[in-house]
Design a protein around this motif. Structure first.
Motif, PDB file in Angstrom:
ATOM      1  N   LEU A 176       0.874  -1.095  -0.243  1.00 30.40           N
ATOM      2  CA  LEU A 176      -0.015  -0.075  -0.005  1.00 30.40           C
ATOM      3  C   LEU A 176       1.038   1.352  -0.057  1.00 30.40           C
ATOM      4  O   LEU A 176       0.602   2.307  -0.575  1.00 30.40           O
ATOM      5  CB  LEU A 176      -1.097   0.107   1.319  1.00 30.40           C
ATOM      6  N   SER A 177       2.121   1.169   0.616  1.00 29.40           N
ATOM      7  CA  SER A 177       2.821   2.298   0.627  1.00 29.40           C
ATOM      8  C   SER A 177       3.538   2.736  -0.571  1.00 29.40           C
ATOM      9  O   SER A 177       3.604   3.922  -1.060  1.00 29.40           O
ATOM     10  CB  SER A 177       3.970   2.180   1.677  1.00 29.40           C
ATOM     11  N   LYS A 178       3.811   1.496  -1.340  1.00 25.05           N
ATOM     12  CA  LYS A 178       4.224   1.625  -2.870  1.00 25.05           C
ATOM     13  C   LYS A 178       3.207   2.321  -3.665  1.00 25.05           C
ATOM     14  O   LYS A 178       3.286   3.000  -4.456  1.00 25.05           O
ATOM     15  CB  LYS A 178       4.643   0.271  -3.319  1.00 25.05           C
ATOM     16  N   ILE A 179       1.833   1.797  -3.371  1.00 20.51           N
ATOM     17  CA  ILE A 179       0.875   2.685  -4.228  1.00 20.51           C
ATOM     18  C   ILE A 179       0.614   4.020  -3.846  1.00 20.51           C
ATOM     19  O   ILE A 179       0.327   4.725  -4.741  1.00 20.51           O
ATOM     20  CB  ILE A 179      -0.451   1.548  -3.833  1.00 20.51           C
ATOM     21  N   GLU A 180       0.964   4.253  -2.533  1.00 22.83           N
ATOM     22  CA  GLU A 180       0.730   5.576  -2.367  1.00 22.83           C
ATOM     23  C   GLU A 180       1.641   6.437  -2.940  1.00 22.83           C
ATOM     24  O   GLU A 180       1.395   7.470  -3.373  1.00 22.83           O
ATOM     25  CB  GLU A 180       0.835   5.610  -0.589  1.00 22.83           C
ATOM     26  N   ILE A 181       3.024   6.077  -3.117  1.00 23.82           N
ATOM     27  CA  ILE A 181       4.101   6.808  -3.644  1.00 23.82           C
ATOM     28  C   ILE A 181       3.625   6.942  -5.272  1.00 23.82           C
ATOM     29  O   ILE A 181       3.897   8.103  -5.933  1.00 23.82           O
ATOM     30  CB  ILE A 181       5.579   6.149  -3.662  1.00 23.82           C
ATOM     31  N   SER A 182       3.380   5.854  -5.821  1.00 23.09           N
ATOM     32  CA  SER A 182       2.815   5.862  -7.186  1.00 23.09           C
ATOM     33  C   SER A 182       1.750   6.664  -7.480  1.00 23.09           C
ATOM     34  O   SER A 182       1.454   7.256  -8.815  1.00 23.09           O
ATOM     35  CB  SER A 182       2.888   4.529  -7.985  1.00 23.09           C
ATOM     36  N   THR A 183       0.819   6.563  -6.832  1.00 19.72           N
ATOM     37  CA  THR A 183      -0.718   7.264  -7.009  1.00 19.72           C
ATOM     38  C   THR A 183      -0.899   8.674  -6.273  1.00 19.72           C
ATOM     39  O   THR A 183      -2.006   9.224  -6.760  1.00 19.72           O
ATOM     40  CB  THR A 183      -1.812   6.232  -6.695  1.00 19.72           C
ATOM     41  N   GLY A 184      -0.254   8.858  -5.067  1.00 17.03           N
ATOM     42  CA  GLY A 184      -0.478  10.000  -4.308  1.00 17.03           C
ATOM     43  C   GLY A 184      -1.822   9.740  -3.450  1.00 17.03           C
ATOM     44  O   GLY A 184      -1.987  10.701  -2.840  1.00 17.03           O
ATOM     45  N   GLU A 185      -2.225   8.544  -3.346  1.00 11.10           N
ATOM     46  CA  GLU A 185      -3.154   8.143  -2.450  1.00 11.10           C
ATOM     47  C   GLU A 185      -2.787   7.794  -1.163  1.00 11.10           C
ATOM     48  O   GLU A 185      -1.918   6.854  -1.117  1.00 11.10           O
ATOM     49  CB  GLU A 185      -4.239   6.999  -3.043  1.00 11.10           C
ATOM     50  N   THR A 186      -3.376   8.269  -0.010  1.00 13.78           N
ATOM     51  CA  THR A 186      -2.511   7.886   1.290  1.00 13.78           C
ATOM     52  C   THR A 186      -3.137   6.632   1.625  1.00 13.78           C
ATOM     53  O   THR A 186      -4.147   6.227   1.276  1.00 13.78           O
ATOM     54  CB  THR A 186      -2.728   8.818   2.385  1.00 13.78           C
ATOM     55  N   ILE A 187      -2.464   5.836   2.713  1.00 13.24           N
ATOM     56  CA  ILE A 187      -3.080   4.492   3.305  1.00 13.24           C
ATOM     57  C   ILE A 187      -4.159   4.994   4.075  1.00 13.24           C
ATOM     58  O   ILE A 187      -5.270   4.229   4.053  1.00 13.24           O
ATOM     59  CB  ILE A 187      -1.968   3.952   4.149  1.00 13.24           C
ATOM     60  N   SER A 188      -4.208   5.975   4.805  1.00 12.78           N
ATOM     61  CA  SER A 188      -5.486   6.471   5.517  1.00 12.78           C
ATOM     62  C   SER A 188      -6.537   6.579   4.839  1.00 12.78           C
ATOM     63  O   SER A 188      -7.664   6.417   5.079  1.00 12.78           O
ATOM     64  CB  SER A 188      -5.190   7.818   6.286  1.00 12.78           C
TER      65      SER A 188
END
Length: 201
Positions: A176-188
């Protein structure tokens, strides 16, 4: 081409020809249920029943339709010719497939009926309701856009998504952290979406 005479007139049989017609008609049915044959030939089941069990003379139009669907000669089917046609291989394969499916379906239905027969009436009723409800819920789930997207994923992406199910929480959070980096969407934000889904469910 069907004419008015074809539609309104019955086949004229000489002595023995009617029995030949019925014999050849049974050959064309070839193990199918009468209803299945009627559906395949686009004629009412009652029409076939009348031929076999009431001795009714068939209408020319109906016999022509059967002959065309089965790729056989009208004269052969009615007993006016002894020359047996070479039937289309595709027609034969289609019939064999239909016979197999029909046989498998009947076997499955017998198994289901045997299971239901072991239950009390109230249990049967509850089971039918449960199956109906679960089946409806499953089908409604398929209407969900996200589920449709998941079903349409390429096979490699489906396998990747399924692997996430068996991951530890730590591995999952890392992805999820990697997704956050690539999409700008935070885990929260993802957690918040999941909470909303749970509330709606």
């Amino acid at each position: 081409m069907e004419t008015k005479n074809d539609k309104n007139h019955t086949v004229s049989f000489l002595v023995g020809q009617k029995e030949t017609f019925l014999s050849r008609l049974r050959e064309l049915v070839a193990g199918r249920a009468l209803q299945q044959a009627a559906d395949d030939w686009d004629i009412p089941k009652s029409t076939l029943s009348n031929y076999f069990y009431r001795g009714s003379n068939p209408r020319i139009a109906s016999v022509k339709k059967i002959a065309q669907k089965e790729n056989v000669d009208f004269d052969w089917l009615t007993g006016h010719s002894d020359k047996k046609p070479e039937r289309n291989l595709q027609t034969q394969q289609t019939q064999q497939t239909q016979q197999t499916l029909s046989s498998e379906f009947e076997h499955d239905m017998q198994a289901i009926m045997a299971i239901l027969a072991t239950l009390e009436p109230e249990e049967r009723s509850q089971l039918v309701k449960l199956l109906g409800r679960r089946g409806s819920m499953y089908l409604l789930g398929l209407l969900d856009h996200d589920n449709q997207v998941l079903l349409d994923l390429r096979e490699d992406r489906k396998r990747a998504a399924l692997r996430m199910e068996s991951m530890s929480e730590e591995q999952f959070r890392e992805i999820l952290s990697k997704i956050e980096i690539s999409t700008g969407e935070t885990i929260s934000e993802v957690d918040h979406i999941d909470d909303n889904i749970r509330v709606r469910a």
